[in-house]
Design a protein around this motif. Sequence first.
Motif, PDB file in Angstrom:
ATOM      1  N   ALA A 219       0.751  -1.526   0.340  1.00  0.00           N
ATOM      2  CA  ALA A 219      -0.057  -0.156   0.449  1.00  0.00           C
ATOM      3  C   ALA A 219       0.850   1.257  -0.442  1.00  0.00           C
ATOM      4  CB  ALA A 219      -0.751  -0.156   0.905  1.00  0.00           C
ATOM      5  N   VAL A 220       2.523   1.256   0.581  1.00  0.00           N
ATOM      6  CA  VAL A 220       2.640   2.437   0.676  1.00  0.00           C
ATOM      7  C   VAL A 220       4.129   2.520  -0.600  1.00  0.00           C
ATOM      8  CG1 VAL A 220       4.736   3.532   2.039  1.00  0.00           C
ATOM      9  CG2 VAL A 220       3.091   1.782   3.619  1.00  0.00           C
ATOM     10  N   LYS A 221       3.397   4.091  -1.237  1.00  0.00           N
ATOM     11  CA  LYS A 221       3.854   3.800  -2.347  1.00  0.00           C
ATOM     12  C   LYS A 221       4.388   5.753  -2.267  1.00  0.00           C
ATOM     13  CE  LYS A 221       0.765   0.923  -5.069  1.00  0.00           C
ATOM     14  NZ  LYS A 221       0.340   1.181  -6.091  1.00  0.00           N
ATOM     15  N   THR A 222       4.057   6.595  -1.371  1.00  0.00           N
ATOM     16  CA  THR A 222       4.576   8.001  -1.054  1.00  0.00           C
ATOM     17  C   THR A 222       5.094   8.072   0.470  1.00  0.00           C
ATOM     18  OG1 THR A 222       2.281   8.335  -0.875  1.00  0.00           O
ATOM     19  CG2 THR A 222       2.831   8.150  -3.384  1.00  0.00           C
ATOM     20  N   LYS A 223       5.193   9.188   0.635  1.00  0.00           N
ATOM     21  CA  LYS A 223       5.618   9.767   1.842  1.00  0.00           C
ATOM     22  C   LYS A 223       4.144   9.855   2.643  1.00  0.00           C
ATOM     23  CE  LYS A 223       6.545  14.431   1.182  1.00  0.00           C
ATOM     24  NZ  LYS A 223       7.596  15.380   0.917  1.00  0.00           N
ATOM     25  N   GLU A 224       3.568  10.566   1.767  1.00  0.00           N
ATOM     26  CA  GLU A 224       1.940  10.663   2.442  1.00  0.00           C
ATOM     27  C   GLU A 224       0.683   9.234   3.003  1.00  0.00           C
ATOM     28  OE1 GLU A 224       3.312  14.124  -0.022  1.00  0.00           O
ATOM     29  OE2 GLU A 224       2.948  11.926  -0.755  1.00  0.00           O
ATOM     30  N   ASP A 225       1.855   7.957   2.087  1.00  0.00           N
ATOM     31  CA  ASP A 225       1.037   6.783   2.613  1.00  0.00           C
ATOM     32  C   ASP A 225       1.446   6.793   3.493  1.00  0.00           C
ATOM     33  OD1 ASP A 225      -0.435   7.046   0.327  1.00  0.00           O
ATOM     34  OD2 ASP A 225       1.073   6.246  -0.861  1.00  0.00           O
ATOM     35  N   LEU A 226       2.743   7.314   4.522  1.00  0.00           N
ATOM     36  CA  LEU A 226       2.797   6.427   5.608  1.00  0.00           C
ATOM     37  C   LEU A 226       2.722   7.511   7.332  1.00  0.00           C
ATOM     38  CD1 LEU A 226       7.128   7.737   4.831  1.00  0.00           C
ATOM     39  CD2 LEU A 226       6.096   4.976   4.816  1.00  0.00           C
ATOM     40  N   ASP A 227       1.855   8.408   6.885  1.00  0.00           N
ATOM     41  CA  ASP A 227       0.678   9.408   7.632  1.00  0.00           C
ATOM     42  C   ASP A 227       0.114   7.619   8.975  1.00  0.00           C
ATOM     43  OD1 ASP A 227      -0.141  11.227   8.904  1.00  0.00           O
ATOM     44  OD2 ASP A 227      -2.353  10.480   8.635  1.00  0.00           O
ATOM     45  N   GLY A 228       0.450   8.234   9.850  1.00  0.00           N
ATOM     46  CA  GLY A 228       0.181   7.487  10.505  1.00  0.00           C
ATOM     47  C   GLY A 228       1.151   5.965  11.281  1.00  0.00           C
ATOM     48  N   MET A 229       1.576   5.835  10.146  1.00  0.00           N
ATOM     49  CA  MET A 229       2.711   4.309  10.381  1.00  0.00           C
ATOM     50  C   MET A 229       3.579   4.496  11.635  1.00  0.00           C
ATOM     51  SD  MET A 229       2.740   3.311   6.977  1.00  0.00           S
ATOM     52  CE  MET A 229       4.132   1.908   7.322  1.00  0.00           C
ATOM     53  N   ARG A 230       3.868   3.613  12.660  1.00  0.00           N
ATOM     54  CA  ARG A 230       4.866   3.375  13.470  1.00  0.00           C
ATOM     55  C   ARG A 230       6.053   3.445  12.961  1.00  0.00           C
ATOM     56  NH1 ARG A 230       5.317   2.876  18.606  1.00  0.00           N
ATOM     57  NH2 ARG A 230       3.533   2.659  18.973  1.00  0.00           N
ATOM     58  N   ILE A 231       6.960   4.298  13.075  1.00  0.00           N
ATOM     59  CA  ILE A 231       8.443   4.845  12.147  1.00  0.00           C
ATOM     60  C   ILE A 231       9.643   4.117  12.812  1.00  0.00           C
ATOM     61  CG2 ILE A 231       9.565   5.286   9.736  1.00  0.00           C
ATOM     62  CD1 ILE A 231       6.952   4.093   9.352  1.00  0.00           C
ATOM     63  N   GLY A 232      10.669   3.636  12.887  1.00  0.00           N
ATOM     64  CA  GLY A 232      12.170   3.156  13.282  1.00  0.00           C
ATOM     65  C   GLY A 232      12.733   3.974  12.484  1.00  0.00           C
ATOM     66  N   VAL A 233      14.101   4.389  13.385  1.00  0.00           N
ATOM     67  CA  VAL A 233      15.219   5.101  12.822  1.00  0.00           C
ATOM     68  C   VAL A 233      16.309   5.124  13.621  1.00  0.00           C
ATOM     69  CG1 VAL A 233      13.967   7.598  13.906  1.00  0.00           C
ATOM     70  CG2 VAL A 233      16.086   7.088  10.957  1.00  0.00           C
ATOM     71  N   GLU A 234      17.436   4.992  13.335  1.00  0.00           N
ATOM     72  CA  GLU A 234      18.559   5.349  14.449  1.00  0.00           C
ATOM     73  C   GLU A 234      18.417   6.670  15.055  1.00  0.00           C
ATOM     74  OE1 GLU A 234      22.888   4.294  13.389  1.00  0.00           O
ATOM     75  OE2 GLU A 234      23.113   5.984  13.060  1.00  0.00           O
ATOM     76  N   ILE A 235      19.296   6.348  16.669  1.00  0.00           N
ATOM     77  CA  ILE A 235      19.146   7.434  17.274  1.00  0.00           C
ATOM     78  C   ILE A 235      20.111   9.364  16.589  1.00  0.00           C
ATOM     79  CG2 ILE A 235      20.069   6.791  18.824  1.00  0.00           C
ATOM     80  CD1 ILE A 235      18.082   8.163  20.671  1.00  0.00           C
ATOM     81  N   GLY A 236      19.918  10.123  16.703  1.00  0.00           N
ATOM     82  CA  GLY A 236      21.136  10.605  16.922  1.00  0.00           C
ATOM     83  C   GLY A 236      21.434  10.969  15.009  1.00  0.00           C
ATOM     84  N   GLY A 237      20.834  10.835  14.485  1.00  0.00           N
ATOM     85  CA  GLY A 237      21.750  11.198  13.052  1.00  0.00           C
ATOM     86  C   GLY A 237      20.808  12.101  12.425  1.00  0.00           C
ATOM     87  N   PHE A 238      20.988  12.148  11.207  1.00  0.00           N
ATOM     88  CA  PHE A 238      20.390  12.935   9.560  1.00  0.00           C
ATOM     89  C   PHE A 238      18.987  12.470   9.745  1.00  0.00           C
ATOM     90  CE2 PHE A 238      19.724  13.538   5.062  1.00  0.00           C
ATOM     91  CZ  PHE A 238      19.494  15.138   4.983  1.00  0.00           C
ATOM     92  N   GLU A 239      19.350  11.149   9.294  1.00  0.00           N
ATOM     93  CA  GLU A 239      17.978  10.363   9.236  1.00  0.00           C
ATOM     94  C   GLU A 239      17.287  10.506  10.376  1.00  0.00           C
ATOM     95  OE1 GLU A 239      21.268   7.589   7.633  1.00  0.00           O
ATOM     96  OE2 GLU A 239      21.233   9.302   9.241  1.00  0.00           O
TER      97      GLU A 239
END
Length: 274
Positions: free
Chosen positions: A135-155
């Motif tokens: 279902a996810v194809k654009t950044k708008e499709d990410l709305d409401g999702m739980r997203i993981g990312v490395e702490i402290g960086g540009f990301e």
Amino acid sequence: MSFRIISLASALLLSTAASALAQTCTPKVADSELVKPGTLVMSTNPTLPPLQFVDSTGELKGMRVELGKEIAKRLCLKPEYIRIEFSAMIPGLQAGRWDMINTGIFFTPERAAVMQMIPYEDQAISVSVATSNKAVKTKEDLDGMRIGVEIGGFEETKTRALDKELKDAGKKGLIIQTFDNFALAYQALRAGQVEGVVSIDGVAKEYDARGDFRRAVSGLYPAPVAVAFKSAPLADAVSAVFQEMKADGSLGKLFETYGMPMVAGDYSVKGPKR
């Protein structure tokens, strides 16, 4: 070409050449500019295949690892890697625990105000999701999702910028969960603890090619990636190596082998006024 088909013979040849050179040439950087005499100590967070990772035998592998070894060889120094979480990279550099951050740190003017940086690689941000998630194809499709990312960086910074962007548009935004490194974030995605992981394009592309996760969104917030230093003379010496490698074609060959994009710049040092 995939990094997996790099021949063992080539790797052994490079190692032998590096050892021979270390015995016959004079270091191009003074010991006073190094953490350890005759050694280039580099920090890396090896959780980003194919750029930097630990293989099944426990050995460090990847494009950036090879690049660091080649830089050390051309400076007539012995390469040494310290494996450390990204959040410790800049404080450790400033405290003199290593000479060079070689983990794919994104270049920003704010970072260049406190350390010497050489942009050398173009990257952008991607979002990986489970292969079953079509279902996810654009950044708008990410709305409401739980997203993981490395702490402290540009990301993480850009993930929070995306969250704000979505909320400013009247949407729910993201539920952001930080991890000590990308490996843990991807483990959480595999376990269903998060619905997506933000990482760089090259890593998300690799996981997609393996069939582990789908690269749902890519090309967000493009920016150059750099190596970083405390010592200005060391940074100047590494800048000269980059220019030499570009001129003799070895830098382009390394990037082509791993399918990574080079910067268009001249590999000059950007940092505090001297």
